[in-house]
Structures are given as structure tokens and as C-alpha cells.
Design a protein around this motif. Structure first.
Motif, PDB file in Angstrom:
ATOM      1  N   ALA A  20     -14.129 -14.811   0.955  1.00  6.78           N
ATOM      2  CA  ALA A  20     -14.482 -14.908  -0.469  1.00  6.78           C
ATOM      3  C   ALA A  20     -13.771 -13.802  -1.255  1.00  6.78           C
ATOM      4  O   ALA A  20     -13.194 -14.050  -2.321  1.00  6.78           O
ATOM      5  CB  ALA A  20     -16.001 -14.804  -0.644  1.00  6.78           C
ATOM      6  N   MET A  21     -13.780 -12.584  -0.691  1.00 13.09           N
ATOM      7  CA  MET A  21     -13.192 -11.444  -1.394  1.00 13.09           C
ATOM      8  C   MET A  21     -11.669 -11.548  -1.504  1.00 13.09           C
ATOM      9  O   MET A  21     -11.069 -11.074  -2.466  1.00 13.09           O
ATOM     10  CB  MET A  21     -13.600 -10.129  -0.717  1.00 13.09           C
ATOM     11  CG  MET A  21     -15.096  -9.831  -0.806  1.00 13.09           C
ATOM     12  SD  MET A  21     -15.745  -9.895  -2.494  1.00 13.09           S
ATOM     13  CE  MET A  21     -14.902  -8.486  -3.237  1.00 13.09           C
ATOM     14  N   LYS A  24     -15.826 -28.690   7.104  1.00 15.81           N
ATOM     15  CA  LYS A  24     -15.924 -28.901   5.649  1.00 15.81           C
ATOM     16  C   LYS A  24     -15.010 -27.913   4.913  1.00 15.81           C
ATOM     17  O   LYS A  24     -14.266 -28.304   4.006  1.00 15.81           O
ATOM     18  CB  LYS A  24     -17.386 -28.740   5.196  1.00 15.81           C
ATOM     19  CG  LYS A  24     -17.620 -29.140   3.750  1.00 15.81           C
ATOM     20  CD  LYS A  24     -19.103 -29.192   3.428  1.00 15.81           C
ATOM     21  CE  LYS A  24     -19.637 -27.795   3.217  1.00 15.81           C
ATOM     22  NZ  LYS A  24     -21.093 -27.754   2.988  1.00 15.81           N
ATOM     23  N   VAL A  25     -15.055 -26.646   5.330  1.00 16.93           N
ATOM     24  CA  VAL A  25     -14.202 -25.634   4.688  1.00 16.93           C
ATOM     25  C   VAL A  25     -12.721 -25.982   4.884  1.00 16.93           C
ATOM     26  O   VAL A  25     -11.911 -25.809   3.974  1.00 16.93           O
ATOM     27  CB  VAL A  25     -14.523 -24.214   5.224  1.00 16.93           C
ATOM     28  CG1 VAL A  25     -13.473 -23.208   4.758  1.00 16.93           C
ATOM     29  CG2 VAL A  25     -15.906 -23.773   4.774  1.00 16.93           C
ATOM     30  N   MET A  69     -24.940 -21.529  -5.644  1.00 17.77           N
ATOM     31  CA  MET A  69     -24.687 -22.147  -4.345  1.00 17.77           C
ATOM     32  C   MET A  69     -25.978 -22.641  -3.732  1.00 17.77           C
ATOM     33  O   MET A  69     -27.056 -22.160  -4.065  1.00 17.77           O
ATOM     34  CB  MET A  69     -23.947 -21.183  -3.416  1.00 17.77           C
ATOM     35  CG  MET A  69     -24.570 -19.844  -3.259  1.00 17.77           C
ATOM     36  SD  MET A  69     -23.375 -18.668  -2.577  1.00 17.77           S
ATOM     37  CE  MET A  69     -22.492 -18.144  -4.043  1.00 17.77           C
ATOM     38  N   PRO A  70     -25.858 -23.641  -2.844  1.00 17.60           N
ATOM     39  CA  PRO A  70     -27.070 -24.216  -2.245  1.00 17.60           C
ATOM     40  C   PRO A  70     -27.750 -23.218  -1.307  1.00 17.60           C
ATOM     41  O   PRO A  70     -27.095 -22.306  -0.789  1.00 17.60           O
ATOM     42  CB  PRO A  70     -26.542 -25.419  -1.458  1.00 17.60           C
ATOM     43  CG  PRO A  70     -25.100 -25.138  -1.230  1.00 17.60           C
ATOM     44  CD  PRO A  70     -24.636 -24.280  -2.363  1.00 17.60           C
ATOM     45  N   ALA A  71     -29.045 -23.380  -1.118  1.00 16.36           N
ATOM     46  CA  ALA A  71     -29.770 -22.535  -0.156  1.00 16.36           C
ATOM     47  C   ALA A  71     -29.214 -22.776   1.236  1.00 16.36           C
ATOM     48  O   ALA A  71     -28.807 -23.896   1.576  1.00 16.36           O
ATOM     49  CB  ALA A  71     -31.250 -22.865  -0.182  1.00 16.36           C
ATOM     50  N   ALA A  79     -21.200 -19.061   0.400  1.00 18.27           N
ATOM     51  CA  ALA A  79     -22.251 -19.934   0.942  1.00 18.27           C
ATOM     52  C   ALA A  79     -22.139 -20.006   2.464  1.00 18.27           C
ATOM     53  O   ALA A  79     -23.154 -19.974   3.172  1.00 18.27           O
ATOM     54  CB  ALA A  79     -22.147 -21.337   0.324  1.00 18.27           C
ATOM     55  N   ALA A  80     -20.902 -20.071   2.981  1.00 14.81           N
ATOM     56  CA  ALA A  80     -20.697 -20.087   4.441  1.00 14.81           C
ATOM     57  C   ALA A  80     -21.193 -18.778   5.042  1.00 14.81           C
ATOM     58  O   ALA A  80     -21.813 -18.760   6.111  1.00 14.81           O
ATOM     59  CB  ALA A  80     -19.218 -20.303   4.759  1.00 14.81           C
ATOM     60  N   SER A  81     -20.941 -17.668   4.336  1.00 17.20           N
ATOM     61  CA  SER A  81     -21.403 -16.359   4.821  1.00 17.20           C
ATOM     62  C   SER A  81     -22.927 -16.342   4.934  1.00 17.20           C
ATOM     63  O   SER A  81     -23.492 -15.938   5.958  1.00 17.20           O
ATOM     64  CB  SER A  81     -20.912 -15.265   3.860  1.00 17.20           C
ATOM     65  OG  SER A  81     -21.388 -14.010   4.287  1.00 17.20           O
TER      66      SER A  81
END
Ligand SMILES: [Fe+2]
Ligand SMILES: [Fe+2]
Length: 173
Positions: free
Chosen positions: A55-56, A97-98, A74-76, A20-22
Motif C-alpha cells: 500500500a505504501m 483477487k489482488v 474498505m470492507p471489514a 484491506a489485504a493487510s
């Protein structure tokens, strides 16, 4: 299997958070591209790639540890920013947040005495220091420059690249 079911679930959630961050950074980069700010755009496209790599890393760990990878909905991503500062503020909020999410995962790993997860997560704890501090620097630069000074931010980013860890390595080597 080397991870507990709660740890597996929490890591799957974090895989979603990193993807989602990406996507959020792609959205921020596209906004800068639209605004004819190519250096800022490039910087955020690169950040987007880094988040995908995060993520990976978690995907690989879950697989190696014998868990099940389940990528959540995941959210838009947010788009339509009011200003460059608004977009960079969103990026900083996202990094903070992360950081809280990673700390939460570390708390879980410690409470489970999961030394493997603790070791994997320590990399992320350190990474967040760099991510938050470089985003804070960028936000201060953008705020100080104002809308009329954005070309200065662009050339500064291009020449010195203090917000890019790679650039700092090159500059100091
Ligand atoms: Fe990340
Ligand atoms: Fe990040």
C-alpha cells in the motif's frame, strides 16, 4: 503531474485493496494465534506487514507523480474461520483477487501509454507470482497434513520456510 485522473483513482482504489489485504492477514494471523499455531501466526503477521508495504509503495508513487492520495473505505476483514485450511484458502483467494487487480492496473497503464506506471506495476506483477505460488504451496501442505498434522506444518514452516521468500534466499545463499 505525471498520472492521469483515471490512473490516480485506480491507484487510490488499489491502496485500499492492499490495506484491506493487510487487515485480512492480521485477522487470519490472530485466528492462528488463538489456535496455538505460533509459526503460522507469525507468518501471517509478516504477510500483513508486507501488504502494508505494498500500500505504501503505491502511496509513495501517487505522491511522487503529483497525484492525490485518497484512501477509500474498505470492507471489514473476515474472522471466525472454520479451519486452518479455510483461513489459508481465504488468503489464496485474496492473492488471486489482488493479481487480477494488478493486471487490471497494468492494462490501464498500457492503454494510457503510461510508462512510469507500467514500470512501477511490473514489480507488483512479479511479486504476485511469488505470493500466489507460496500460498498455493501452503494450502496444499495444510490440506495434506489435516487438522491432526498441523504441528508438522508448523515445524516444517519453521525449519525450511519454503513459503517465505526470505527463507528461501537464506537457504540458498
Ligand atoms: Fe499486496
Ligand atoms: Fe499479497
Amino acid at each position: 503531474m505525471l498520472i492521469s485522473s483515471p490512473m490516480n483513482d485506480a491507484l487510490n482504489e488499489q491502496i485500499g485493496n492492499e490495506f484491506a489485504a493487510s487487515l485480512q492477514y492480521v485477522s487470519v494471523a490472530a485466528y492462528f494465534d488463538n489456535e496455538s499455531l505460533p509459526v503460522l501466526a507469525r507468518h501471517f503477521y509478516k504477510q500483513a506487514e508486507e501488504e502494508r508495504e505494498h500500500a505504501m509503495r503505491f502511496v509513495k508513487y501517487v505522491v511522487d507523480a503529483g497525484g492525490q492520495v485518497q484512501i477509500p473505505a474498505m470492507p471489514a476483514a473476515r474472522s471466525g474461520f472454520e479451519s486452518v485450511a479455510d483461513a489459508v484458502q481465504l488468503a489464496l483467494d485474496s492473492e488471486l483477487k489482488v493479481t487480477r487487480q494488478i493486471n487490471g492496473l497494468m492494462d490501464l497503464a498500457i492503454s494510457e501509454r503510461d510508462h512510469l506506471a507500467t514500470s512501477i506495476l511490473q514489480w507488483f506483477v512479479n511479486e504476485q507470482l511469488e505470493e500466489v505460488s507460496s500460498m498455493e504451496t501452503l494450502l496444499k501442505m495444510v490440506q495434506r497434513a489435516g487438522e491432526s498434522g498441523l504441528l508438522f506444518v508448523e515445524s516444517y514452516l519453521q525449519q525450511k520456510g519454503p513459503v517465505s521468500p526470505d527463507a528461501v534466499e537464506i537457504a540458498t545463499s
